[in-house]
Write an enzyme that holds these catalytic residues in place. Structure first.
Site, PDB file in Angstrom:
ATOM      1  N   LYS A 191     108.073   9.815  51.890  1.00 20.69           N
ATOM      2  CA  LYS A 191     107.463   8.499  52.173  1.00 20.69           C
ATOM      3  C   LYS A 191     106.001   8.473  51.749  1.00 20.69           C
ATOM      4  CE  LYS A 191     107.079   7.050  56.666  1.00 20.69           C
ATOM      5  NZ  LYS A 191     105.699   6.655  56.974  1.00 20.69           N
ATOM      6  N   SER A 192     105.247   9.486  52.136  1.00 15.39           N
ATOM      7  CA  SER A 192     103.807   9.495  51.813  1.00 15.39           C
ATOM      8  C   SER A 192     103.593   9.482  50.299  1.00 15.39           C
ATOM      9  CB  SER A 192     103.154  10.758  52.379  1.00 15.39           C
ATOM     10  OG  SER A 192     103.198  10.733  53.772  1.00 15.39           O
ATOM     11  N   GLY A 237     101.633   1.912  58.609  1.00 19.29           N
ATOM     12  CA  GLY A 237     100.228   2.307  58.708  1.00 19.29           C
ATOM     13  C   GLY A 237      99.698   2.809  57.375  1.00 19.29           C
ATOM     14  N   ARG A 268      98.062  -0.962  66.562  1.00 19.36           N
ATOM     15  CA  ARG A 268      97.538   0.366  66.213  1.00 19.36           C
ATOM     16  C   ARG A 268      96.057   0.301  65.828  1.00 19.36           C
ATOM     17  NH1 ARG A 268     101.760   3.352  62.464  1.00 19.36           N
ATOM     18  NH2 ARG A 268     100.368   5.094  62.951  1.00 19.36           N
ATOM     19  N   SER A 312      93.295  12.657  59.885  1.00 20.24           N
ATOM     20  CA  SER A 312      94.177  11.564  59.480  1.00 20.24           C
ATOM     21  C   SER A 312      94.175  11.447  57.963  1.00 20.24           C
ATOM     22  CB  SER A 312      93.712  10.236  60.083  1.00 20.24           C
ATOM     23  OG  SER A 312      94.341   9.167  59.404  1.00 20.24           O
ATOM     24  N   GLN A 316      95.683   9.198  56.364  1.00 20.81           N
ATOM     25  CA  GLN A 316      95.572   7.782  55.995  1.00 20.81           C
ATOM     26  C   GLN A 316      94.102   7.388  55.889  1.00 20.81           C
ATOM     27  OE1 GLN A 316      97.957   5.771  58.953  1.00 20.81           O
ATOM     28  NE2 GLN A 316      99.880   6.394  57.995  1.00 20.81           N
ATOM     29  N   ASP A 360     104.332  14.242  62.279  1.00 19.35           N
ATOM     30  CA  ASP A 360     105.488  13.347  62.449  1.00 19.35           C
ATOM     31  C   ASP A 360     106.731  14.078  62.965  1.00 19.35           C
ATOM     32  OD1 ASP A 360     103.977  11.236  61.550  1.00 19.35           O
ATOM     33  OD2 ASP A 360     104.558  11.495  59.461  1.00 19.35           O
ATOM     34  N   LYS A 396     100.939   6.344  67.358  1.00 20.92           N
ATOM     35  CA  LYS A 396     101.890   6.234  66.234  1.00 20.92           C
ATOM     36  C   LYS A 396     102.681   4.934  66.384  1.00 20.92           C
ATOM     37  CE  LYS A 396     100.699   9.864  64.021  1.00 20.92           C
ATOM     38  NZ  LYS A 396     100.053   9.689  62.722  1.00 20.92           N
ATOM     39  N   ARG A 420     111.311   7.555  64.026  1.00 21.88           N
ATOM     40  CA  ARG A 420     111.376   9.001  64.316  1.00 21.88           C
ATOM     41  C   ARG A 420     111.941   9.271  65.711  1.00 21.88           C
ATOM     42  NH1 ARG A 420     110.005  10.777  59.641  1.00 21.88           N
ATOM     43  NH2 ARG A 420     108.212   9.892  58.544  1.00 21.88           N
TER      44      ARG A 420
HETATM   45  C1  S3P Z   1     100.605   9.646  56.632  1.00 20.33           C
HETATM   46  C2  S3P Z   1      99.718  10.254  57.476  1.00 20.33           C
HETATM   47  C3  S3P Z   1      99.973  10.485  58.907  1.00 20.33           C
HETATM   48  C4  S3P Z   1     101.453  10.373  59.220  1.00 20.33           C
HETATM   49  C5  S3P Z   1     102.069   9.165  58.583  1.00 20.33           C
HETATM   50  C6  S3P Z   1     101.936   9.214  57.077  1.00 20.33           C
HETATM   51  C7  S3P Z   1     100.228   9.425  55.218  1.00 20.33           C
HETATM   52  O1  S3P Z   1      99.288   9.508  59.671  1.00 20.33           O
HETATM   53  O2  S3P Z   1     101.636  10.334  60.621  1.00 20.33           O
HETATM   54  O3  S3P Z   1     103.445   9.068  58.919  1.00 20.33           O
HETATM   55  O4  S3P Z   1     101.114   9.110  54.396  1.00 20.33           O
HETATM   56  O5  S3P Z   1      99.042   9.577  54.898  1.00 20.33           O
HETATM   57  P1  S3P Z   1      97.750   9.705  60.143  1.00 20.33           P
HETATM   58  O6  S3P Z   1      96.890   9.607  58.960  1.00 20.33           O
HETATM   59  O7  S3P Z   1      97.514   8.585  61.123  1.00 20.33           O
HETATM   60  O8  S3P Z   1      97.723  11.052  60.814  1.00 20.33           O
END
Ligand code: S3P
Length: 425
Positions: free
Chosen positions: A21-22, A93, A121, A167, A169, A316, A343, A390
């Site tokens: 996914k990321s 997110g 969030r 994080s 993200q 996750d 989350k 999840r």
């Molecule tokens: C992600 C980072 C994580 C993870 C999310 C995907 C990403 O979140 O929990 O499912 O793709 O960069 P955080 O940055 O809030 O830790």
């Protein structure tokens, strides 16, 4: 509603899991900023990544979808156009936070919204560093929540930013904004988070340096796309089968083609420390990311204690690790897990409320710690997913290995693993 029966045979053979996914999100966003055509293979057509595609299309990017392949023709670093409508990040997110970084640097206005969960969030964590770079971002609830509007500004300034929470993200939002500054942006992480943005941007020719916990981003003039990006299988999706095969009698399974980037392999490290038999086979590298088949054989697990720098490497996977811990001998203590409260749902609360219906008195949590008392009895139970993909998948695995479970809203798995239930027979 979906009823999962107790499995009366081991998990055997080979399992193919969906794309990461990321990495799928980043492949869409970064390819959109290049100026040639890119083919993305094994892209995850989960709802979150489709939200990213929707947003990029609104900004003039051509995205063609066919079976497991996506074709993108990017508009160049400065070629996105002002969206005519509000951008909807859905439940995602990653879509929202990464695009906030990218769009802070564009010379047009954007407004974002999202679903009920995403609107709750915390977004202050992204707005704070981007505002320090000179971005003009306005959000509900004193700049903490969606809806959020980003107003065009003068050129962004490079900053040095010490991350208060681990994080990926937030880090990625700063990196994407950093491409558009006129200096060197420095990010310091206490505990390293997933580094897919850094790896992919480097593969597109951006200058990014990493030295211990410090990342330096140089302004970019142009991104040059590789012809093809191959997305590995998502280790966060593989995690459900890694745990099920470890706890279910007579299991011996190979999960094919999984991403084993070391910022993501906390799940296999922790499971091995608990006594799991997990082997990486056929290791290879593509586009800077490491791939392997993961071979898992049923084993006898024991409780362990972990936290701190391990947490971002399996953030996750904590709900499914909690399931494994319920089948282990002794207690498992997971420290520094406060991030789970923000989350898709408050996952610590959800674990304690729902998992204890299956195994009474096994799961305890305070603000920042999760304790699992292994070796208790298991009941059939009816559990809530809180619309959290999840939680839904962890509950399904828990029920399959214990005494069956009935879960509400099973469709929420489409966020990251649309055909999850097909593999759970
Ligand atoms: C992600 C980072 C994580 C993870 C999310 C995907 C990403 O979140 O929990 O499912 O793709 O960069 P955080 O940055 O809030 O830790």
């Amino acid at each position: 509603m979906k009823r999962i029966k107790k499995m009366n045979h081991g998990l055997k053979g080979e399992i193919k899991i969906p794309g990461d996914k990321s990495i799928s999100h980043r492949a869409i966003m970064i390819s959109s900023l290049a100026d040639s055509e890119v083919e993305i293979k094994n892209f995850l057509k989960g709802a979150d990544c489709l939200s990213t595609i929707g947003c990029m299309r609104e900004m003039g990017v051509s995205v063609e979808e066919s079976n497991e392949k996506i074709l993108i023709r990017g508009n160049g670093l400065n070629g996105l156009i002002e969206p005519k409508n509000i951008l909807d990040a859905g439940n995602s997110g990653t879509t929202l936070r990464l695009l906030m970084g990218l769009l802070s640097a564009q010379n047009f206005l954007t407004t974002f919204t999202g679903d009920d969960s995403l609107r709750k969030r915390p977004m202050g964590r992204v707005i704070t560093p981007l505002s320090k770079m000179g971005a003009k971002i306005f959000g509900r609830n004193q700049n903490k929540n969606l809806p959020i509007t980003i107003v065009p500004t003068e050129k962004l300034k490079a900053i040095t930013y010490q991350m208060p929470v681990a994080s990926a993200q937030v880090k990625s939002a700063i990196i994407l904004a950093g491409l558009y500054t006129d200096g060197i942006t420095t990010i310091i992480e206490k505990n390293p988070s997933r580094d897919h943005t850094e790896k992919m941007l480097s593969a597109f020719g951006a200058k990014i340096e990493k030295n211990l916990n410090e990342i330096k981003i140089y302004p970019a003039q142009k991104l040059t796309a590789p012809k093809m990006i191959e997305v590995p299988g998502d280790i966060s999706s593989a995690a459900y089968w890694i745990v099920l095969a470890s706890i279910l009698e007579d299991s011996d399974v190979i999960i094919k083609n999984v991403g084993i980037n070391e910022t993501r392999t906390g799940i296999t490290d922790v499971m091995k420390n608990m006594g799991a038999k997990i082997y990486f086979e056929n290791e290879r590298i593509s586009g800077g990311e490491n791939f392997a088949d993961i071979h898992v054989i049923k084993s006898k697990l024991h409780g362990i204690t972990f936290g701190n720098e391990m947490i971002p490497r399996l953030i996750d996977e904590i709900p499914i690790i909690a399931v494994a811990a319920a089948f282990a001998e002794g207690d498992t203590i997971i420290n520094d897990v406060g991030e789970l409260r923000v989350k898709e749902t408050d996952r610590l609360k959800a674990i304690v409320e729902e998992f204890n219906k299956i195994s009474v008195g096994t799961f305890e949590a305070d603000e920042n710690t999760l304790i699992i008392h292994g070796g208790n009895k298991f009941n059939y139970a009816e559990c809530k997913t809180y619309d959290d993909h999840r939680m839904a998948m962890s509950l399904a695995i828990f029920g399959a290995a214990a005494n069956g479970v009935l879960i509400d809203n099973p469709d929420c798995v489409k966020i990251s693993y649309p055909n999850f239930f097909d593999s759970l027979i």
